[in-house]
Design a protein around this motif. Structure first.
Motif, short mmCIF file in Angstrom:
data_model
loop_
_atom_site.label_atom_id
_atom_site.label_comp_id
_atom_site.label_asym_id
_atom_site.label_seq_id
_atom_site.Cartn_x
_atom_site.Cartn_y
_atom_site.Cartn_z
N PRO A 178 0.83 -1.20 0.00
CA PRO A 178 0.00 0.00 0.00
C PRO A 178 0.87 1.26 0.00
CG PRO A 178 -0.79 -1.55 1.64
CD PRO A 178 0.50 -2.10 1.12
N ASN A 179 0.44 2.27 -0.75
CA ASN A 179 1.11 3.56 -0.74
C ASN A 179 2.43 3.61 -1.52
OD1 ASN A 179 -0.06 5.84 0.15
ND2 ASN A 179 0.80 5.81 2.20
N ALA A 180 2.76 2.55 -2.25
CA ALA A 180 4.03 2.54 -3.00
C ALA A 180 4.00 3.56 -4.14
CB ALA A 180 4.30 1.14 -3.54
N GLY A 181 2.80 3.91 -4.59
CA GLY A 181 2.68 4.88 -5.69
C GLY A 181 2.19 4.25 -6.99
N LYS A 182 1.52 3.11 -6.89
CA LYS A 182 1.04 2.40 -8.09
C LYS A 182 0.04 3.24 -8.88
CE LYS A 182 -0.37 -0.85 -5.31
NZ LYS A 182 0.18 -0.29 -4.06
N SER A 183 -0.91 3.82 -8.17
CA SER A 183 -1.94 4.60 -8.87
C SER A 183 -1.36 5.89 -9.44
CB SER A 183 -3.11 4.90 -7.93
OG SER A 183 -3.67 3.70 -7.46
N THR A 184 -0.43 6.47 -8.72
CA THR A 184 0.23 7.68 -9.22
C THR A 184 0.97 7.36 -10.52
OG1 THR A 184 0.54 8.39 -6.93
CG2 THR A 184 1.84 9.54 -8.60
N LEU A 185 1.64 6.21 -10.54
CA LEU A 185 2.37 5.80 -11.75
C LEU A 185 1.39 5.56 -12.90
CD1 LEU A 185 5.02 5.01 -13.13
CD2 LEU A 185 4.63 2.67 -12.36
N VAL A 229 -3.09 4.60 3.08
CA VAL A 229 -2.94 3.26 2.52
C VAL A 229 -4.30 2.70 2.13
CG1 VAL A 229 -0.84 2.79 3.81
CG2 VAL A 229 -3.05 2.15 4.78
N GLN A 230 -4.29 1.63 1.33
CA GLN A 230 -5.51 0.93 0.92
C GLN A 230 -6.48 1.83 0.17
OE1 GLN A 230 -7.29 -1.40 4.08
NE2 GLN A 230 -5.31 -1.76 5.01
N THR A 231 -5.96 2.60 -0.74
CA THR A 231 -6.83 3.49 -1.53
C THR A 231 -7.50 2.72 -2.66
OG1 THR A 231 -5.48 5.40 -0.98
CG2 THR A 231 -6.89 5.59 -2.91
N THR A 232 -6.70 2.00 -3.44
CA THR A 232 -7.25 1.28 -4.59
C THR A 232 -7.90 -0.02 -4.11
OG1 THR A 232 -5.47 2.17 -5.93
CG2 THR A 232 -6.68 0.31 -6.86
N VAL A 284 12.10 8.41 -6.30
CA VAL A 284 13.52 8.79 -6.30
C VAL A 284 13.71 10.28 -6.04
CG1 VAL A 284 14.22 6.93 -7.87
CG2 VAL A 284 13.64 9.17 -8.80
N ASP A 285 12.62 11.05 -6.19
CA ASP A 285 12.75 12.49 -5.91
C ASP A 285 13.08 12.77 -4.45
OD1 ASP A 285 9.44 13.31 -5.07
OD2 ASP A 285 9.97 11.40 -5.94
N ILE A 286 12.82 11.79 -3.56
CA ILE A 286 13.09 12.05 -2.15
C ILE A 286 14.05 11.03 -1.53
CG2 ILE A 286 11.02 13.41 -1.57
CD1 ILE A 286 9.65 10.79 -0.74
N1 LIG Z 1 7.55 12.04 -3.30
C1 LIG Z 1 6.84 11.17 -4.03
N2 LIG Z 1 5.62 10.78 -3.63
C2 LIG Z 1 4.93 9.91 -4.38
C3 LIG Z 1 5.46 9.37 -5.59
N3 LIG Z 1 4.56 8.52 -6.13
C4 LIG Z 1 3.50 8.51 -5.28
N4 LIG Z 1 3.72 9.35 -4.23
C5 LIG Z 1 2.78 9.63 -3.11
O1 LIG Z 1 2.56 8.43 -2.39
C6 LIG Z 1 1.21 8.39 -1.88
C7 LIG Z 1 0.53 7.09 -2.31
O2 LIG Z 1 0.34 7.12 -3.70
P1 LIG Z 1 -0.71 6.14 -4.43
O3 LIG Z 1 -0.46 6.28 -5.89
O4 LIG Z 1 -2.10 6.34 -3.91
O5 LIG Z 1 -0.16 4.73 -3.90
P2 LIG Z 1 -0.77 3.27 -4.20
O6 LIG Z 1 0.40 2.36 -4.31
O7 LIG Z 1 -1.69 3.31 -5.36
O8 LIG Z 1 -1.56 3.00 -2.83
P3 LIG Z 1 -2.78 1.91 -2.57
O9 LIG Z 1 -3.82 2.11 -3.63
O10 LIG Z 1 -3.27 2.31 -1.21
O11 LIG Z 1 -2.16 0.55 -2.58
C8 LIG Z 1 0.53 9.64 -2.40
O12 LIG Z 1 0.55 10.61 -1.40
C9 LIG Z 1 1.40 10.04 -3.60
O13 LIG Z 1 1.34 11.41 -3.87
C10 LIG Z 1 6.79 9.80 -6.00
O14 LIG Z 1 7.34 9.42 -7.03
N5 LIG Z 1 7.42 10.69 -5.17
#
Ligand SMILES: Nc1nc2c(ncn2[C@@H]2O[C@H](COP(=O)(O)OP(=O)(O)OP(=O)(O)O)[C@@H](O)[C@H]2O)c(=O)[nH]1
Ligand SMILES: [Mg+2]
Length: 303
Positions: free
Chosen positions: A19-26, A42-45, A130-132
């Motif tokens: 959870p929260n790894a950034g899958k949906s953002t990607l 966490v647990q958004t999707t 990687v930005d952080i």
């Molecule tokens: N600094 C930074 N934050 C990121 C990056 N990618 C995602 N985030 C942050 O990480 C958090 C989780 O992002 P999601 O895309 O919701 O993560 P997810 O893996 O889809 O989470 P679930 O659906 O809960 O499993 C958010 O606050 C995003 O803004 C990144 O490359 N850099």
């Protein structure tokens, strides 16, 4: 067809990870539009969300999955099963790791399970954020993860800034099997608009409310009525207790009004039409034990 223009390719890439790894953002970054909701919690999707990209003659269908963790409640079990189901059907499995957070218990559990997958299935490791993160940390992470389950390739990128994305797309485009395109060229997702609209409201609800509530609620679009002026959308927010209903409503209805305004604005942008959004809050004590709610969410009801 030798001699003619390069053949097209098409296939599926499953994005899995804690959870929260950034899958949906990607997913949203590669599609260039928000098809999967994102929050800092966490647990958004909850369901499998497909985002479709064409890159260098290759149609790549990214499947965003719920975060994989150690499930306790029924809804959590359903989400984890859904995630592994998404991985099982994919041409390439992409494991995302939050490089800032490092390899935690959930990541190790996923790596151990990946190591059991039949050989020959392409899988890639994506160290995100990687930005952080410092470069030394990334190299150590890549090494450790590859020792647990070897990957054909490791990418280091930022889904947030887009840094490193083109490199990933080049690789995936070439890894897709030769095939005609599987979706029309202009399609970005296979999700129905009424589901996307409910997800947007769930995102606004999650962003606004305190920690426990989002996991206790779900949103469904009940009615979608085209009118001469735009669209009227009726949605129901299901919660489990009357106390939760009161929290969603807020003092004098202030909270639900704010959620509704934020959701309406985003849905209107998505469908490019004026939207009238009507939100209702219902208490359904055991909604997370009700198979009908799972059907609406697009996840399988676990026994
Ligand atoms: N600094 C930074 N934050 C990121 C990056 N990618 C995602 N985030 C942050 O990480 C958090 C989780 O992002 P999601 O895309 O919701 O993560 P997810 O893996 O889809 O989470 P679930 O659906 O809960 O499993 C958010 O606050 C995003 O803004 C990144 O490359 N850099
Ligand atoms: Mg997600």
């Amino acid at each position: 067809m030798a001699g003619e223009s390069a053949p097209t390719r098409a296939g599926f890439v499953a994005l899995i990870g804690a959870p929260n790894a950034g899958k949906s953002t990607l997913l949203n970054a590669v599609v260039g539009s928000k098809v999967s909701i994102v929050t800092h919690k966490v647990q958004t999707t909850r369901a499998l969300v497909r985002g479709i990209v064409i890159h260098k003659n290759s149609q790549i269908i990214f499947v965003d999955t719920p975060g994989i963790f150690l499930p306790k409640r029924r809804l959590e079990r359903a989400m984890v099963t859904t995630a592994w189901g998404g991985a099982a059907d994919a041409d390439v499995i992409a494991l995302l790791v939050d490089a800032k957070r490092g390899l935690k218990e959930e990541d190790r559990a996923i790596l151990a399970q990946l190591a059991q997958f039949p050989a020959g299935r392409a899988r890639v490791l994506i160290l995100n954020k990687v930005d952080i993160v410092k470069r030394d940390t990334l190299l150590a992470l890549a090494k450790e993860a590859n020792e647990m389950a070897p990957f054909s390739q490791t990418f280091m990128l930022s889904a947030l800034t887009g840094d490193g994305l083109p490199h990933l797309l080049d690789f995936l485009a070439a890894a897709m099997p030769e095939s005609p395109y599987l979706y029309p060229e202009d399609q970005m997702t296979d999700l129905p608009l009424r589901f996307l609209a409910a997800e947007i409201t769930r995102e606004k609800l999650t962003l606004r409310l305190h920690d426990e509530l989002p996991y206790r609620s779900t949103v469904e679009t009940e009615k979608w009525t085209e009118t001469p002026k735009g669209v009227r959308i009726d949605q129901t927010i299901y919660v489990e207790r009357d106390t939760q209903r009161k929290i969603v409503l807020g003092k004098g209805g202030a909270t639900i009004k704010a959620i509704s305004m934020a959701a309406r604005e985003e849905i209107a942008k998505l469908i490019e039409k004026p939207v009238h959004l009507f939100l209702f809050v219902k208490v359904r004590e055991n909604w997370s034990d009700d198979p009908e709610r799972y059907r609406e969410m697009g996840v399988e009801f676990p026994k």
